[in-house]
Design a protein around this motif. Structure first.
Motif, short mmCIF file in Angstrom:
data_model
loop_
_atom_site.label_atom_id
_atom_site.label_comp_id
_atom_site.label_asym_id
_atom_site.label_seq_id
_atom_site.Cartn_x
_atom_site.Cartn_y
_atom_site.Cartn_z
N PRO A 43 0.84 -1.20 0.00
CA PRO A 43 0.00 0.00 0.00
C PRO A 43 0.87 1.24 0.00
CG PRO A 43 -0.62 -1.49 1.78
CD PRO A 43 0.64 -2.01 1.22
N MET A 44 0.41 2.29 -0.66
CA MET A 44 1.20 3.53 -0.73
C MET A 44 0.29 4.74 -0.55
SD MET A 44 4.01 2.87 -3.70
CE MET A 44 2.88 2.75 -5.06
N ARG A 45 0.87 5.78 0.04
CA ARG A 45 0.16 7.04 0.22
C ARG A 45 0.88 8.13 -0.58
NH1 ARG A 45 0.79 8.18 5.82
NH2 ARG A 45 -1.18 7.21 6.43
N ARG A 46 0.09 9.00 -1.17
CA ARG A 46 0.67 10.09 -1.96
C ARG A 46 1.46 11.02 -1.05
NH1 ARG A 46 -1.45 15.17 -2.93
NH2 ARG A 46 -3.55 14.64 -2.18
N VAL A 47 2.64 11.46 -1.54
CA VAL A 47 3.39 12.46 -0.79
C VAL A 47 3.52 13.78 -1.54
CG1 VAL A 47 4.65 10.94 0.78
CG2 VAL A 47 5.58 11.39 -1.49
N GLY A 48 3.61 13.74 -2.86
CA GLY A 48 3.72 15.00 -3.63
C GLY A 48 2.35 15.59 -3.89
N LYS A 49 2.30 16.47 -4.89
CA LYS A 49 1.00 16.97 -5.33
C LYS A 49 0.26 15.84 -6.02
CE LYS A 49 0.05 20.60 -7.85
NZ LYS A 49 -1.25 20.92 -7.27
N ARG A 50 -1.07 15.91 -6.01
CA ARG A 50 -1.82 14.85 -6.68
C ARG A 50 -1.45 14.78 -8.16
NH1 ARG A 50 -7.98 15.23 -5.88
NH2 ARG A 50 -7.74 14.11 -3.91
N LYS A 82 4.23 10.63 -6.76
CA LYS A 82 5.18 10.39 -5.66
C LYS A 82 4.43 9.77 -4.47
CE LYS A 82 8.34 14.11 -6.81
NZ LYS A 82 8.45 15.55 -6.60
N PHE A 83 4.94 8.66 -4.00
CA PHE A 83 4.25 7.92 -2.94
C PHE A 83 5.22 7.43 -1.88
CE2 PHE A 83 1.72 7.42 -6.80
CZ PHE A 83 0.44 7.71 -6.33
N GLU A 96 -1.34 6.79 -10.66
CA GLU A 96 -0.50 7.95 -10.38
C GLU A 96 -1.31 9.13 -9.82
OE1 GLU A 96 1.95 8.81 -13.75
OE2 GLU A 96 3.22 7.08 -13.32
N TRP A 97 -2.64 9.11 -10.02
CA TRP A 97 -3.49 10.20 -9.55
C TRP A 97 -4.21 9.86 -8.26
CZ3 TRP A 97 -4.05 15.20 -11.40
CH2 TRP A 97 -3.21 15.49 -12.49
N ALA A 98 -3.79 8.79 -7.63
CA ALA A 98 -4.45 8.36 -6.39
C ALA A 98 -3.87 9.08 -5.18
CB ALA A 98 -4.26 6.86 -6.23
#
Ligand code: MGD
Ligand code: MGD
Ligand code: SF4
Ligand code: MO
Length: 821
Positions: free
Chosen positions: A120-127, A131-132, A518-520
């Motif tokens: 599982p990954m969480r977004r870190v950059g802008k949507r 970047k996750f 990539e947009w998640a």
């Protein structure tokens, strides 16, 4: 390719080739196996391996319309190679083999693809930046549960949307569409519900259009019934690419045609793989003008007395004054429209039709006579013609040909809809009921993010309510690349999703790092079909169908989890809802395997002829043939229209629809869009006669490509190499732009820009270019797509009645970027 009759040497070859295809370019852990494998297939590959070598039934469950069994051989817990069906007598008309196409055979490449989602990954950059950071499953579950609770409290459950996604449509536990049939729906139904969608990207316009002609989903005769016909006319139907399985429509078409020796006429701007020497005539047509062609054909049929007047009088409404509803305006019947006695005072002569369609007058006259004289005649349409801005009317117009000639409801005839398939009744996963009754068209979700509360029933096709009460704030995007890749107007979507204050949470559940992933905000790694137990069903075949036992072939890779476990995890984190444990309600105390055993037991209780669960597991496939031989659409109605009326308001075939006349009078449509009571030809925005054509002279259509199923399998290098992404362009259009075969070209219009290589070919009509849909969107630093991904060039404005995706209605200009090296 997959469809050869029984031939042991051929089978051996395919077996060997499957091995080669599966083993080439394998990731590192499999290099040893690669070296050990002799692809010549002169002896059993299984013999070469140690005791841990095993063969397990699985399936390809993507949305190509087919379903294919896969037999996967594993060694030491890793997939070594992939084969398909080897059961049955393999005689057409009996229980012939359902062999997978090259995509299914490359399943190993998809399972072990380097871009597999691993944890599982969480977004870190802008949507959208892609970047996750890696997080734990518990963190992911808590994050989702917290946001679901917050959003449903602040906006109501109408703000939670299940996006369209068909990546694993063929599964039972894993079923991703229709939304109400998925486990995400079951989860949300345990927690107050969700905003549903109606319609689909495949058939929105034909489903809406022919509903007014025939009532409900319009069915067609089984493709196998072609063995009883004299003439086959296919409008924009290309089963050689869109129904490729060895059990698929393409095989039925070829074999049934052999039996009847009927002529095959293909009407398509492209000389498709379905034609390719097997056709008797190819009639190239300007995209979006099929209704104009039908008008010209109808003119000849009416003036040369080729129509079946008795059929029209008895079964139809609005052909002429006799059957026109009493309160319809004078001369608003079909015959008046065709002969030029209606409002527009324009006779739809072959000359008129020729101007619109680009088809020579003599061809139109000859086609009308041929259709008018062949009885029975099998007239069908694929879904290419209707996936357009005026697709509702096009689908209704094409159906006029069998209606005018009385070919509906008879053996060897057809309704003008696409072929139907025999289905095996099979229990699906129960998903409980949705307390939210509102739904939007699947194509309008970006607008529902932007201006949800402004969207109404009569302007935007909101159903279940007069208007939406909340914008979309949470998106579940399961087995879907529609968040970016498959939805028209990628650049507009990016803008809307890029504003993080609008849609507040996007959860993508997929196998691969797709352009949607990539947009998640959260990306969750799902199991592939090969890593879990499931049943596959619901293929679009002929008069035989199958159900497949998908066993677990390998253990889950990395930290991937099944959709059942993912939903169970979120359910647990949600705690109680209205005093009830969401987890208990969701699982009912069962594991995935226990659910499958339960579902199978329910199926068997209804039909005891199904074998036991363990027998099915061993057999892998259950095949059945239609006990009635061939399905004949509307036979009951034809035989006795009083006893078996259609579900239209009048119970008859409605050529003139009063319901549509009312909608036309009451809905608000943007300028240039039309809804008409008769199946008229209408000009549209981005159509061939749009003013814009001065700047954008080429009509651009998409098509569904053998290289991929939409975007799925788009990361398999072998398939890409065999079927490159390329834009079809006629030599005349290429020459005038200095473009040669293989050159890199730029495609550009108001909506966006992309580049790809040119396929210079007379297989496309001049003035029209074609690009297959589904290539993986990948913008460069300037934001220009580099992969020939179709939807940067497509609009987000929906069709008038269905509010569906007009994917094939586009204008574009093409320029040379770089000559082939
Ligand atoms: N321009 C244009 N656009 C179109 C069309 C067109 O003709 N032209 N056609 C439209 C049509 S008809 C359709 S149906 C849609 C299809 O659009 P989608 O339903 O989005 O279909 P796919 O592109 O196949 O994407 C499915 C996703 O599911 C993922 N997937 C596959 N198997 C699994 C699995 O087991 N688990 C999970 N979690 N994910 C999985 C894949 O990796 C992929 O990202 O596209 C539409 N878009
Ligand atoms: N290999 C493969 N198979 C697939 C899919 C896939 O992605 N890959 N997708 C599956 C899915 S979900 C669906 S919905 C179906 C789609 O099935 P279809 O919608 O039938 O497939 P398309 O290729 O979009 O269109 C069929 C044909 O219509 C032609 N066409 C386009 N515009 C016009 C027009 O205005 N008039 C006429 N007469 N012809 C026109 C195209 O050139 C094409 O040859 O395919 C399914 N099968
Ligand atoms: S992509 Fe379709 S035809 Fe090919 S193997 Fe999969 S289910 Fe069969
Ligand atoms: Mo589709």
């Amino acid at each position: 390719m997959t469809n050869h009759p029984a031939d042991p040497s051929r089978r051996g070859l395919l077996k060997g080739m499957a091995g080669v295809a599966a083993l080439a370019s394998a990731p590192l852990p499999f290099q040893k196996a690669q070296a050990n494998t002799n692809p010549s297939a002169s002896h059993s590959p299984a013999g070469q391996f140690d005791d841990t070598t095993k063969r397990t039934w699985s399936a390809c469950t993507v949305n190509c319309g087919s379903r294919c069994p896969l037999q996967m051989t594993t060694q030491n817990g890793q997939i070594l190679y992939v084969e398909s069906d080897d059961t049955g007598t393999d005689t057409y008309g009996e229980d012939h083999q359902v062999r997978a196409c090259l995509r299914g055979r490359s399943m190993r490449q998809r399972v072990y693809a380097p871009d597999r989602l691993k944890y599982p990954m969480r977004r870190v950059g802008k949507r959208g930046e892609g970047k996750f950071e890696r997080i734990s499953w518990d963190e992911a579950f808590k994050d989702i549960a917290d946001n679901l609770k917050r959003i449903s409290k602040d906006y109501g459950n109408e703000a939670i949307y299940l996006n369209y996604g068909t990546g694993t449509l063929g599964g039972t536990v894993t079923k991703s569409w229709p939304p109400a049939g998925s486990l995400i729906a079951r989860l949300m139904n345990c927690h107050g519900g969700y905003l549903n969608h109606y319609g689909d990207y495949s058939t929105a316009q034909i489903a809406a259009g022919l509903n007014y002609t025939y009532g409900g989903w319009a069915s067609g005769n089984s493709i196998s019934d072609i063995e009883n016909t004299k003439l086959i006319v296919q409008f924009g139907n290309n089963p050689a690419e869109t129904r490729m399985s060895g059990g698929g429509i393409t095989y039925y078409l070829q074999e049934a045609k052999k039996r009847s020796n009927a002529r095959l006429i293909v009407i398509d701007p492209r000389y498709t793989d379905t034609a390719l020497g097997k056709e008797d005539q190819w009639i190239p047509i300007r995209p979006g003008t099929d209704a104009a062609l039908v008008n010209g054909l109808a003119y000849v049929m009416i003036t040369e007395d080729l129509v079946d007047q008795a059929f029209l009088d008895k079964y139809c409404v609005g052909y002429d004054q006799k059957t026109l509803p009493a309160d319809a305006p004078a001369n608003s019947h079909y015959k008046a429209y065709i002969l030029g006695e209606g409002d527009d005072q324009t006779p739809k002569t072959p000359e008129w039709a020729s101007q619109h369609t680009g088809i020579p007058v003599a061809t139109i006259v000859q086609l009308a006579r041929e259709i008018g004289q062949a009885k029975p005649c099998y007239i069908a349409q694929g879904w290419g013609p209707q996936r357009s801005r005026n697709g509702e009317n096009i689908s209704r117009a094409i159906a006029m040909l069998p209606i005018l000639t009385g070919n509906v409801g008879i053996q060897g005839g057809n309704s003008g809809a696409r072929e139907s398939s025999y289905a095996i009744p099979f229990q699906r996963f129960p998903t409980l009921s949705n307390p939210i009754k509102t739904s939007i068209s699947m194509f309008t979700w970006t607008d529902a993010i932007l201006r949800g509360e402004e969207m109404t029933a009569t302007a935007d096709g909101v159903r279940g309510k007069d208007k939406l009460d909340a914008p979309i704030k949470f998106i579940w995007n399961y087995a879907s690349n529609c968040l970016i890749n498959q939805h028209g107007g990628i650049n507009r979507t990016r803008e809307i999703l890029g504003d993080e204050s609008r849609c507040e949470m996007i959860v993508v559940i997929d196998n691969h790092m797709t352009s949607s992933a990539e947009w998640a905000d959260l990306v969750l790694p799902d199991l592939t079909t090969s890593e879990q137990m499931d049943f596959a069903a619901d293929a679009n075949f002929g008069n035989m169908n199958l159900v497949i036992f998908c066993d677990q072939v390998i253990k889950p890779l990395f930290e991937c989890r099944s959709i059942y476990d993912i939903c169970s995890g979120v359910a647990k984190a949600l705690g109680d809802y209205q005093g009830e444990s969401v987890f208990d309600k969701f699982t009912e105390g069962r594991t995935q395997e226990e659910w499958l055993r339960h579902i199978y037991a329910v199926t068997r209780a209804k039909d005891p002829s199904f074998p036991s669960f363990e027998e099915f597991r061993e057999m892998g496939i259950i095949k059945r043939r239609d006990p009635n031989g061939h399905f004949i659409a509307y036979k009951g109605f034809r035989d006795n229209p009083k006893a078996n009326p259609l579900s239209t308001p009048t119970g008859k075939i409605e050529i003139y629809s009063q319901a549509l006349a009312e909608i036309a009078a009451t809905w608000q449509l943007p300028e240039g869009d039309a809804i008409t009571a008769l199946p008229e030809h209408v000009s549209t925005l981005d159509g061939w006669d749009d003013e814009k054509r001065k700047e954008l002279p080429l009509q651009l259509i998409g098509f569904h490509y053998k290289a991929r199923t939409h975007s799925t399998y788009g990361n398999v290098e072998l398939l890409k190499a065999a079927n490159p992404q390329e834009v079809w362009i006629h030599p005349l259009d290429a020459d005038s732009r200095g473009i040669k075969h293989g050159d890199l070209v730029n495609l550009k219009n108001d909506y966006g820009e992309t580049f790809t290589q040119a396929k210079v070919t007379p297989r496309i009509m001049p003035g029209v270019v074609a690009l297959s849909e589904g290539a993986w969107y990948q913008p460069n630093q300037k934001g220009v797509d580099t992969q020939g991904s179709f939807n940067v060039l497509a609009t987000q404005a929906p069709s008038p009645l269905a509010k569906g995706n007009p994917s094939h209605t586009n204008l574009v200009e093409i320029k040379l970027l770089a000559a082939k090296a």
